[in-house]
Design a protein around this motif. Structure first.
Motif, short mmCIF file in Angstrom:
data_model
loop_
_atom_site.label_atom_id
_atom_site.label_comp_id
_atom_site.label_asym_id
_atom_site.label_seq_id
_atom_site.Cartn_x
_atom_site.Cartn_y
_atom_site.Cartn_z
N SER A 109 0.83 -1.20 0.00
CA SER A 109 0.00 0.00 0.00
C SER A 109 0.86 1.26 0.00
N THR A 110 0.34 2.30 -0.62
CA THR A 110 1.01 3.61 -0.53
C THR A 110 0.36 4.45 0.56
N LEU A 111 -0.61 3.85 1.28
CA LEU A 111 -1.33 4.59 2.32
C LEU A 111 -0.91 4.22 3.74
N ALA A 112 -0.27 3.07 3.92
CA ALA A 112 0.07 2.61 5.27
C ALA A 112 1.41 1.88 5.24
N PRO A 113 2.13 1.89 6.36
CA PRO A 113 3.39 1.15 6.43
C PRO A 113 3.17 -0.35 6.23
N SER A 114 4.17 -1.02 5.70
CA SER A 114 4.10 -2.47 5.54
C SER A 114 5.44 -3.09 5.86
N VAL A 115 5.39 -4.33 6.31
CA VAL A 115 6.59 -5.10 6.60
C VAL A 115 6.49 -6.40 5.81
N THR A 116 7.52 -6.69 5.03
CA THR A 116 7.57 -7.91 4.25
C THR A 116 8.80 -8.68 4.70
N SER A 117 8.62 -9.96 5.03
CA SER A 117 9.78 -10.72 5.48
C SER A 117 9.77 -12.11 4.87
N ASN A 118 10.96 -12.66 4.74
CA ASN A 118 11.14 -14.00 4.20
C ASN A 118 12.29 -14.63 4.98
N GLY A 119 12.02 -15.72 5.66
CA GLY A 119 13.06 -16.36 6.45
C GLY A 119 12.45 -17.35 7.42
N ARG A 120 13.13 -17.54 8.51
CA ARG A 120 12.64 -18.49 9.51
C ARG A 120 12.92 -17.95 10.91
N THR A 121 12.08 -18.38 11.84
CA THR A 121 12.24 -18.01 13.23
C THR A 121 12.80 -19.22 13.96
N ILE A 122 13.87 -19.00 14.70
CA ILE A 122 14.55 -20.09 15.40
C ILE A 122 14.36 -19.89 16.90
N SER A 123 13.86 -20.91 17.57
CA SER A 123 13.63 -20.86 19.01
C SER A 123 14.90 -21.31 19.75
N TYR A 124 15.16 -20.68 20.88
CA TYR A 124 16.32 -21.07 21.68
C TYR A 124 16.02 -20.86 23.16
N ALA A 125 16.81 -21.52 24.02
CA ALA A 125 16.67 -21.40 25.47
C ALA A 125 17.36 -20.13 25.93
N ARG A 126 16.58 -19.14 26.32
CA ARG A 126 17.13 -17.83 26.69
C ARG A 126 17.59 -17.80 28.14
N SER A 127 16.82 -18.42 29.02
CA SER A 127 17.22 -18.46 30.42
C SER A 127 16.71 -19.75 31.03
N CYS A 128 17.31 -20.12 32.13
CA CYS A 128 16.95 -21.36 32.78
C CYS A 128 17.15 -21.23 34.28
N LYS A 129 16.18 -21.72 35.02
CA LYS A 129 16.28 -21.72 36.48
C LYS A 129 15.98 -23.14 36.96
N VAL A 130 16.67 -23.55 38.00
CA VAL A 130 16.43 -24.86 38.58
C VAL A 130 15.71 -24.64 39.90
N ASP A 131 14.54 -25.29 40.04
CA ASP A 131 13.78 -25.10 41.28
C ASP A 131 14.36 -25.97 42.40
N GLY A 132 13.77 -25.89 43.57
CA GLY A 132 14.26 -26.61 44.75
C GLY A 132 14.33 -28.11 44.58
N SER A 133 13.49 -28.67 43.73
CA SER A 133 13.49 -30.12 43.51
C SER A 133 14.48 -30.54 42.42
N GLY A 134 15.18 -29.56 41.83
CA GLY A 134 16.16 -29.85 40.78
C GLY A 134 15.59 -29.86 39.38
N LYS A 135 14.31 -29.49 39.24
CA LYS A 135 13.68 -29.46 37.93
C LYS A 135 13.97 -28.13 37.23
N PRO A 136 14.52 -28.20 35.98
CA PRO A 136 14.81 -26.95 35.26
C PRO A 136 13.54 -26.33 34.67
N SER A 137 13.50 -25.01 34.67
CA SER A 137 12.43 -24.24 34.05
C SER A 137 13.08 -23.36 32.99
#
Length: 161
Positions: free
Chosen positions: A43-71
């Motif tokens: 459109s020439t009336l509104a902003p637009s975003v065009t993308s081509n690619g992939r989204t990759i998931s990763y473990a950003r942070s991790c905490k271990v609770d009292g029972s030793g189970k990771p979150s």
């Protein structure tokens, strides 16, 4: 024979609706990479975003609770090309000023760090970007190129019908 593909990805909601309507003011966005050429109607009336690619998931942070189970908290990183167009019509739509930003991002590697039975991943991302302001008249086109240290090679052309 010219092969034209709708640029895989997303258009902002309002731009997609406007570009889909016949007679709606629009311009052609052409993106050339070493793997081919793709086009999208934006459109020439509104902003637009065009993308081509992939989204990759990763473990950003991790905490271990009292029972030793990771979150594990997950996050994502995008690898590919994104082109953003911010148009403004002038002279009753016979001219368009468009700010165009192209970004190419590549995931070089994903480092994994373990600590106390829990791990996080550290994405090593390389990106290249270019920005240009186009002053388009009806029937004219303008281009910009992007060559980055990450091996990106990209040509973006905007044409006003």
């Amino acid at each position: 024979m010219k092969k034209t593909l709708l640029f895989a990805g997303l258009l902002s909601g309002s731009a997609a609706v406007m570009a889909a309507n016949v007679g709606t003011p629009s311009m052609t966005l052409s993106i050339e990479t070493p793997s081919g050429k793709q086009e999208a109607l934006v459109s020439t009336l509104a902003p637009s975003v065009t993308s081509n690619g992939r989204t990759i998931s990763y473990a950003r942070s991790c905490k271990v609770d009292g029972s030793g189970k990771p979150s594990i908290e997950r996050a994502t990183v995008f690898e590919g090309t994104t082109v953003t167009v911010h148009p403004k019509q002038i002279n009753d739509g016979t001219r368009v000023i468009a700010n165009v930003v192209a970004v190419n991002t590549r995931l070089r590697k994903m480092d994994k760090v373990e600590q106390g039975g829990c791990y996080i991943e550290l994405p090593d991302v390389d990106s290249a970007s270019a920005e240009s302001h186009f002053n388009l008249a009806s029937g004219k086109s303008e281009s910009m190129s992007l060559s980055g240290s990450n091996g990106a090679s990209l040509k973006v052309t905007v044409q006003l019908p």
